[in-house]
Design an enzyme around this catalytic site. Structure first.
Site, PDB file in Angstrom:
ATOM      1  N   GLU A 204       0.940  -1.237  -0.027  1.00  0.00           N
ATOM      2  CA  GLU A 204      -0.114  -0.011   0.109  1.00  0.00           C
ATOM      3  C   GLU A 204       0.905   1.290   0.087  1.00  0.00           C
ATOM      4  O   GLU A 204       0.519   2.254  -0.686  1.00  0.00           O
ATOM      5  CB  GLU A 204      -1.035   0.032   1.313  1.00  0.00           C
ATOM      6  CG  GLU A 204      -2.193   0.792   1.276  1.00  0.00           C
ATOM      7  CD  GLU A 204      -3.159   0.753   2.387  1.00  0.00           C
ATOM      8  OE1 GLU A 204      -2.668   0.059   3.437  1.00  0.00           O
ATOM      9  OE2 GLU A 204      -4.302   1.424   2.184  1.00  0.00           O
ATOM     10  N   ASP A 205       1.853   1.346   0.686  1.00  0.00           N
ATOM     11  CA  ASP A 205       2.644   2.574   0.922  1.00  0.00           C
ATOM     12  C   ASP A 205       3.822   2.506   0.412  1.00  0.00           C
ATOM     13  O   ASP A 205       4.529   3.818   0.195  1.00  0.00           O
ATOM     14  CB  ASP A 205       2.858   2.814   2.503  1.00  0.00           C
ATOM     15  CG  ASP A 205       1.550   3.089   3.202  1.00  0.00           C
ATOM     16  OD1 ASP A 205       0.565   3.495   2.624  1.00  0.00           O
ATOM     17  OD2 ASP A 205       1.427   2.619   4.279  1.00  0.00           O
TER      18      ASP A 205
END
Ligand code: MN
Length: 502
Positions: free
Chosen positions: A65-66
């Site tokens: 996700e990051d």
């Protein structure tokens, strides 16, 4: 060291190094390298005693996700299972609390995702725990408050449901000051005012108690002081209209024995020496709480105008109380080798944390030990515990457990968004009686997700159930056959018997 140990350490090492590189250009709001967060999540998981795959997934949980890492890269690094866990946690990233409707929606999603693998939920809880601990660095007030509320209203109750009391209390106490700053301040002041009085009372009682136990030849035990969490204290103060005279468990004295028999012996000695407060004796050993919690609680008048709660439990019950379900997912090698249990998870995890390297004073890691349980343990807890008595079957069992935990229960919602936890195949009749016997006794029909259904419909995870009542309605013999919970059956029998009389 077994080859499995070596393999586990190699996998966690790879995950650790990978996450450090993947997040190297990112920082937390605190200014710390982002990697501190992922390493802490891994550390918390290892402390709770989960397996190496879950620790690796915890380390990697934000990489997709990051940090723009591809699922393929994770699969190549640590395998399919770890990838599935990371993806499960990533999906949950979108959980957001926005008032009651959203709350319900979030819970639905959460249960749907974790039905796949209970470890996803445990990773998510530890992720949230570290985020909650570092909330003060979140720059915007509204965002900070939202995260704090979510933590109190979604994550802490789930930790509680899973019996993870350490996580529950930490989540609550980290979030409380940011969710309700004024109430927190008021609670803290009230607590501080009574702090030294409470400490003294506990010390004196502990001293006297040890003497009484020694006289009765009860020597094999240890004690610890248990401090009530601020959030839980606040809720209790609210319920009691801030009357401190009725709050006896701000501090409690815990006594931990090797066996159940000694707990009951100790209770006899305590009640022989001090007068117990009426109505405050709770035998959760014979009657465990729904989340599996076991202990005997009693409150005694300490002779100085105050009272103190004492909790009696065995070591097994203690570990279970702290780590709940996570303790059942413990590092597998430990299970089959009792001499090694103390090292489960935590010790070998420490070597991966040179950067953080805090010699934290964490409780002993959860370990799996066999122990006799009383017959009243809820069935799902009993089943988990059962796996421990058959080590040769435990691998197979752990796999079932990971995928099936939530399939033993259904979680359904009231129209207001409250979650009702029922056994598999429970019906609207069970739902109505789980809320209140009056509601059950006056039920004439039920809506599930807005549609009228027959009363023998098996409820499914996430269903929203509305009970329709009529003054003339009453239970029938057929309801008794349809109902799945003993609570519903009991109320129906009582109502049928009452009707016969009139
Ligand atoms: Mn995270």
């Amino acid at each position: 060291m077994s080859s499995k140990d070596a393999g586990d350490i190699a996998m966690v090492t790879k995950a650790y190094e990978f996450t450090e590189t993947a997040h190297k250009d990112q920082k937390r709001y605190s200014g710390d390298p982002y990697f501190v967060h992922t390493a802490e999540v891994g550390f918390l998981l290892a402390t709770a005693g989960v397996d190496a795959q879950a620790v690796a997934a915890g380390l990697l949980h934000d990489t997709i996700e990051d940090a723009g890492v591809t699922p393929k890269a994770i699969e190549e690094l640590c395998g399919k299972e770890v990838l599935k866990l990371v993806q499960g946690v990533t999906k949950l990233g979108a959980l957001r609390y926005r008032g009651m409707e959203r709350h319900t929606e979030s819970l639905r999603k959460l249960f749907a995702a974790t039905a796949q693998d209970i470890r996803v939920l445990i990773i998510k809880l530890m992720d949230r725990l570290h985020n909650a601990r570092t909330l003060e660095h979140v720059p915007r007030d509204d965002k900070r408050k939202r995260i704090a509320l979510e933590t109190l209203e979604i994550y802490a109750p789930i930790a509680d449901r899973l019996g993870m009391s350490v996580a529950k209390q930490e989540l609550e106490d980290a979030a409380f000051p940011h969710a309700y700053p004024k109430e927190y301040e008021k609670t803290r002041e009230a607590f501080t005012e009574r702090k030294s009085e409470n400490e003294k009372r506990l010390e004196k009682t502990e001293h006297d108690l040890k003497r009484e136990f020694a006289e009765a030849n009860l020597r094999n035990f240890r004690t610890e002081a248990r401090l009530k969490g601020f959030y839980s204290l606040y809720k209790k103060l609210e319920r009691k209209k801030w009357d401190f005279g009725t709050i006896y468990d701000m501090r409690a004295l815990r006594v931990i024995f090797p066996t159940v028999a000694e707990c009951y012996t100790a209770l006899g000695i305590i009640h022989g020496h001090w007068r117990p407060v009426p109505g405050k004796i709770k035998d959760y050993i014979a009657f465990p709480k729904p989340n599996g919690y076991q202990s005997i609680h009693t409150t005694i008048y300490t002779g100085d105008g105050g009272a103190l709660e004492i909790q009696l439990r065995t070591e097994d019950m203690h570990k279970e109380a702290l780590y709940g379900i996570a303790s059942h997912l413990a590092y597998k090698e430990s299970q089959n080798n009792p001499t090694q249990t103390k090292s489960g998870g935590l010790e070998w995890m420490r070597q991966f944390l040179p950067r953080i390297g805090k010699a934290k004073d964490v409780p002993a890691p959860a370990t799996v030990q066999s122990g006799k349980r009383s017959v009243a343990v809820p069935s799902w807890v009993k089943e988990l515990a059962h796996a421990q008595h058959e080590p040769e079957k435990s691998d197979e069992y752990m796999d079932t457990l990971k995928s099936d935990f939530f399939s033993h229960r259904v979680f359904v919602f009231t129209p207001k968004g409250d979650v009702i936890d029922l056994p598999l195949a429970a019906t609207p009749i069970d739902f109505a009686y789980a809320i209140h016997s009056d509601l059950g006794n006056k039920m004439s029909g039920a809506l599930v997700n807005g549609k009228m259904v027959s009363l023998d419909t098996a409820l499914r995870n996430g269903d929203m159930v509305e009970v329709i009542t009529k003054p003339s309605a009453h239970p029938t013999r057929k309801w008794h056959d349809i109902a799945k919970t003993s609570m519903a059956k009991k109320h129906i029998r009582a109502a049928l018997a009452a009707m016969k009389k009139t």
